[in-house]
Design a protein around this motif. Sequence first.
Motif, PDB file in Angstrom:
ATOM      1  N   ARG A   1      39.392  43.263  41.044  1.00 54.99           N
ATOM      2  CA  ARG A   1      38.730  42.354  41.850  1.00 54.99           C
ATOM      3  C   ARG A   1      38.727  40.912  41.066  1.00 54.99           C
ATOM      4  N   LYS A   2      38.866  40.805  39.742  1.00 56.76           N
ATOM      5  CA  LYS A   2      38.473  39.592  39.351  1.00 56.76           C
ATOM      6  C   LYS A   2      39.603  38.385  39.475  1.00 56.76           C
ATOM      7  N   TRP A   3      40.859  38.731  38.819  1.00 59.50           N
ATOM      8  CA  TRP A   3      41.637  37.879  39.239  1.00 59.50           C
ATOM      9  C   TRP A   3      42.137  37.205  40.454  1.00 59.50           C
ATOM     10  N   PRO A   4      42.240  37.993  41.480  1.00 59.77           N
ATOM     11  CA  PRO A   4      42.363  37.472  42.898  1.00 59.77           C
ATOM     12  C   PRO A   4      41.199  36.512  43.242  1.00 59.77           C
ATOM     13  N   MET A   5      40.034  36.980  43.017  1.00 61.10           N
ATOM     14  CA  MET A   5      38.949  36.281  43.391  1.00 61.10           C
ATOM     15  C   MET A   5      38.897  34.814  42.896  1.00 61.10           C
ATOM     16  N   ILE A   6      39.226  34.750  41.523  1.00 60.63           N
ATOM     17  CA  ILE A   6      39.418  33.611  40.671  1.00 60.63           C
ATOM     18  C   ILE A   6      40.285  32.747  41.474  1.00 60.63           C
ATOM     19  N   ALA A   7      41.584  33.314  41.532  1.00 63.12           N
ATOM     20  CA  ALA A   7      42.622  32.339  42.232  1.00 63.12           C
ATOM     21  C   ALA A   7      42.076  31.788  43.655  1.00 63.12           C
ATOM     22  N   ASN A   8      41.396  32.687  44.632  1.00 59.18           N
ATOM     23  CA  ASN A   8      40.922  32.387  45.727  1.00 59.18           C
ATOM     24  C   ASN A   8      40.015  31.138  45.639  1.00 59.18           C
ATOM     25  N   MET A   9      38.969  31.367  44.787  1.00 58.44           N
ATOM     26  CA  MET A   9      38.153  30.043  44.752  1.00 58.44           C
ATOM     27  C   MET A   9      38.303  28.671  44.287  1.00 58.44           C
ATOM     28  N   LEU A  10      39.359  28.834  43.307  1.00 58.11           N
ATOM     29  CA  LEU A  10      39.834  27.707  42.719  1.00 58.11           C
ATOM     30  C   LEU A  10      40.707  27.074  43.568  1.00 58.11           C
ATOM     31  N   VAL A  11      41.416  27.596  44.343  1.00 57.13           N
ATOM     32  CA  VAL A  11      42.631  27.168  45.226  1.00 57.13           C
ATOM     33  C   VAL A  11      41.638  26.633  46.533  1.00 57.13           C
TER      34      VAL A  11
ATOM     35  N   LEU B   1      21.361  44.715  34.648  1.00 52.39           N
ATOM     36  CA  LEU B   1      21.917  43.456  34.521  1.00 52.39           C
ATOM     37  C   LEU B   1      23.023  43.201  34.999  1.00 52.39           C
ATOM     38  N   LYS B   2      24.149  44.013  34.562  1.00 57.31           N
ATOM     39  CA  LYS B   2      25.324  43.700  34.775  1.00 57.31           C
ATOM     40  C   LYS B   2      25.678  44.040  36.201  1.00 57.31           C
ATOM     41  N   GLY B   3      25.046  44.953  36.963  1.00 63.63           N
ATOM     42  CA  GLY B   3      24.942  45.204  38.605  1.00 63.63           C
ATOM     43  C   GLY B   3      24.462  43.989  39.206  1.00 63.63           C
ATOM     44  N   TRP B   4      23.506  43.044  38.595  1.00 65.40           N
ATOM     45  CA  TRP B   4      23.083  42.030  39.289  1.00 65.40           C
ATOM     46  C   TRP B   4      23.886  41.095  39.255  1.00 65.40           C
ATOM     47  N   LEU B   5      24.663  40.852  38.093  1.00 61.29           N
ATOM     48  CA  LEU B   5      25.519  39.692  37.928  1.00 61.29           C
ATOM     49  C   LEU B   5      26.678  39.863  38.802  1.00 61.29           C
ATOM     50  N   TYR B   6      27.222  41.246  38.965  1.00 59.57           N
ATOM     51  CA  TYR B   6      28.159  41.415  39.844  1.00 59.57           C
ATOM     52  C   TYR B   6      27.978  41.070  41.259  1.00 59.57           C
ATOM     53  N   PHE B   7      26.570  41.517  41.706  1.00 58.69           N
ATOM     54  CA  PHE B   7      26.317  41.284  43.219  1.00 58.69           C
ATOM     55  C   PHE B   7      25.986  39.652  43.362  1.00 58.69           C
ATOM     56  N   LEU B   8      25.393  39.072  42.250  1.00 60.09           N
ATOM     57  CA  LEU B   8      25.041  37.768  42.595  1.00 60.09           C
ATOM     58  C   LEU B   8      26.481  36.679  42.753  1.00 60.09           C
ATOM     59  N   VAL B   9      27.457  37.179  41.864  1.00 60.15           N
ATOM     60  CA  VAL B   9      28.623  36.445  41.931  1.00 60.15           C
ATOM     61  C   VAL B   9      29.376  36.599  43.374  1.00 60.15           C
ATOM     62  N   GLY B  10      29.350  37.832  43.745  1.00 64.22           N
ATOM     63  CA  GLY B  10      29.844  38.208  44.928  1.00 64.22           C
ATOM     64  C   GLY B  10      29.231  37.534  46.331  1.00 64.22           C
TER      65      GLY B  10
ATOM     66  N   VAL C   1      35.234  33.859  35.796  1.00 62.92           N
ATOM     67  CA  VAL C   1      36.097  34.032  34.655  1.00 62.92           C
ATOM     68  C   VAL C   1      35.307  34.540  33.536  1.00 62.92           C
ATOM     69  N   LEU C   2      34.026  34.431  33.384  1.00 59.92           N
ATOM     70  CA  LEU C   2      33.358  34.591  32.301  1.00 59.92           C
ATOM     71  C   LEU C   2      32.761  36.038  32.006  1.00 59.92           C
ATOM     72  N   PHE C   3      32.929  37.010  32.933  1.00 56.62           N
ATOM     73  CA  PHE C   3      32.593  38.242  32.760  1.00 56.62           C
ATOM     74  C   PHE C   3      33.621  39.429  33.359  1.00 56.62           C
ATOM     75  N   PRO C   4      33.265  40.749  32.846  1.00 60.65           N
ATOM     76  CA  PRO C   4      34.592  41.483  33.053  1.00 60.65           C
ATOM     77  C   PRO C   4      34.838  42.201  34.359  1.00 60.65           C
ATOM     78  N   GLU C   5      35.785  42.986  34.552  1.00 64.12           N
ATOM     79  CA  GLU C   5      36.217  43.542  35.735  1.00 64.12           C
ATOM     80  C   GLU C   5      35.124  44.604  35.988  1.00 64.12           C
ATOM     81  N   SER C   6      35.068  45.194  37.354  1.00 62.10           N
ATOM     82  CA  SER C   6      34.574  46.099  37.771  1.00 62.10           C
ATOM     83  C   SER C   6      34.850  47.511  37.228  1.00 62.10           C
ATOM     84  N   LYS C   7      33.974  48.636  36.896  1.00 62.23           N
ATOM     85  CA  LYS C   7      34.119  49.535  35.971  1.00 62.23           C
ATOM     86  C   LYS C   7      35.367  50.379  36.208  1.00 62.23           C
ATOM     87  N   GLN C   8      35.826  50.443  37.643  1.00 59.82           N
ATOM     88  CA  GLN C   8      37.020  51.186  37.971  1.00 59.82           C
ATOM     89  C   GLN C   8      38.365  50.403  37.385  1.00 59.82           C
ATOM     90  N   PHE C   9      38.300  49.379  36.903  1.00 61.29           N
ATOM     91  CA  PHE C   9      39.345  48.708  36.649  1.00 61.29           C
ATOM     92  C   PHE C   9      39.639  48.028  35.239  1.00 61.29           C
TER      93      PHE C   9
END
Length: 514
Positions: free
Chosen positions: A132-142, A64-73, A241-249
């Motif tokens: 991956r999280k915060w750089p992506m958030i900044a990109n999308m908002l700007v 389920l978490k893998g699908w969440l990462y994939f769908l948001v990507g 913003v609502l879900f965590p980082e990839s596991k490596q981070f």
Amino acid sequence: MPSQNEPAEPLAKGIIPTAKQQFHDLFVWKQRVVITNEYGETRTEWVTPEPLQNPISLFMQLSLKGWLYFLVGLAAWTADAFDFHALSIQTYKLADHFDTTKTNISTAITLTLLLRSVGAAIFGLLGDRFGRKWPMIANMLVLGLLQIATIYCATFSQFLAVRSLFGLFMGGVYGNAIAMALENCPVAARGLMSGILQQGYALGYVLAACANLGVGGETETWKTVFWIAAGISIGVGLVRVLFPESKQFRQKADVDESVHTVSAKMFLEEARLMLTREWKMSVYCIILMTWFNYYSHTSQDSYTTFMLTQKQMPNDAASRASILMKTGACVGGTIIGYLSQWVGRRRAIVVSALMSGFLIPAWILPRSERALSATGFFMQFFVQGAWGIVPIHLNELSPPAFRSVFPGVTYQLGNMISSPSAQIVNAVAESHFVTRGGERVEAYGPTMAVATAIIALGIMVTAALGPERRGSRFELARRAGDRVEVGKDVEDVVMDAEKPATVQREKMDEIEKK
């Protein structure tokens, strides 16, 4: 236990010998792989590719978490494409609004593509260093805010300035989005998921075309499409913003944090070592991505204009044909990406490019909306079929610790080099004419046909002579700058991540025990 596989010649050294070997391997069904045992001894073998699995079973392998990462990507990449095509499919309207030529409006596309590589480098390095999280958030908002700023541009100069800044932030999306999506997918499913993921670009086009069709052909309706684009980008950023980082981070790793040290100095040193070792691979991927970006922009960006001008179709008919064309892209990218897991990445790319070349006359010559829609569907089936392999192919060719910056920068540098494509097509087409119903019209069809044929040939040759690392277990790699204090230097840790999957796992287990 002795191997049951057939021995193969070792990997060639040098550019020319490697190209010859890779071209030979293109016609061998088995895959040449390097196996390393526990003593560091290596051997090269022919390994039979695993048979295709049922797509449904592949989908079920994702958590389920893998699908969440994939769908948001996927959503981020779709929003990125919508933002870009909100301009490219409304060139006609924008030219009228700013009282300038379509070629001048396409200057904004060129500026956007030029600056995307800068954004890819900045946000890719941030993504590999901090997550991956915060750089992506900044990109999308700007990006959303810059779409709104575009609407309020009073002059053409302001419009070009905003679109240039837009390109910088747009460039940071791709690397982080595909790294996050694919690193959380099981290995067997990556070909299929790569094909679906890349079609976020085509889906973004379809949604932009639907929006353009919905608002009608009046000049000022272009602003409504940009408002929709802004809402989608900001929405994706807020969801991330609502879900965590990839596991490596994640802050709390599964291993004892006391054995790890991470610093900017070690990250930069690791990046330097990566560039020293992988510069040839970097150049190759940039060349490949240059061909690919010319491929998509030449066959897509001016296609709506081609139907409006040379084929003299009304706006709604041209929009419907564009939607069906991109629907073919979504279908083709998914199917061919899935097949690449079995037939190989390079074979799938070469065959797709070849088929698109064969379809060029049928793609350009029809006159009716129905015929253009059908041939556009099959043309983009193969164009985006080849593109569907790109996310996983770049991830497998990347140094494992730099799977955000490496794919992002090579992809966007290819975009930068191909950035004049829309201007070139428009300029050549507007300076040459064909006869349509006794009237001279701009030669968009012949221009796109010749350019696409040359580009398809370039892709075939480049892919046929280049490397392939299908099945790379990059999810086992440590994050960039993560040093394990067991007496090994940073370069040793990087190289561990680049060895075959079985050895990667053994080495990591050994390090954790120490």
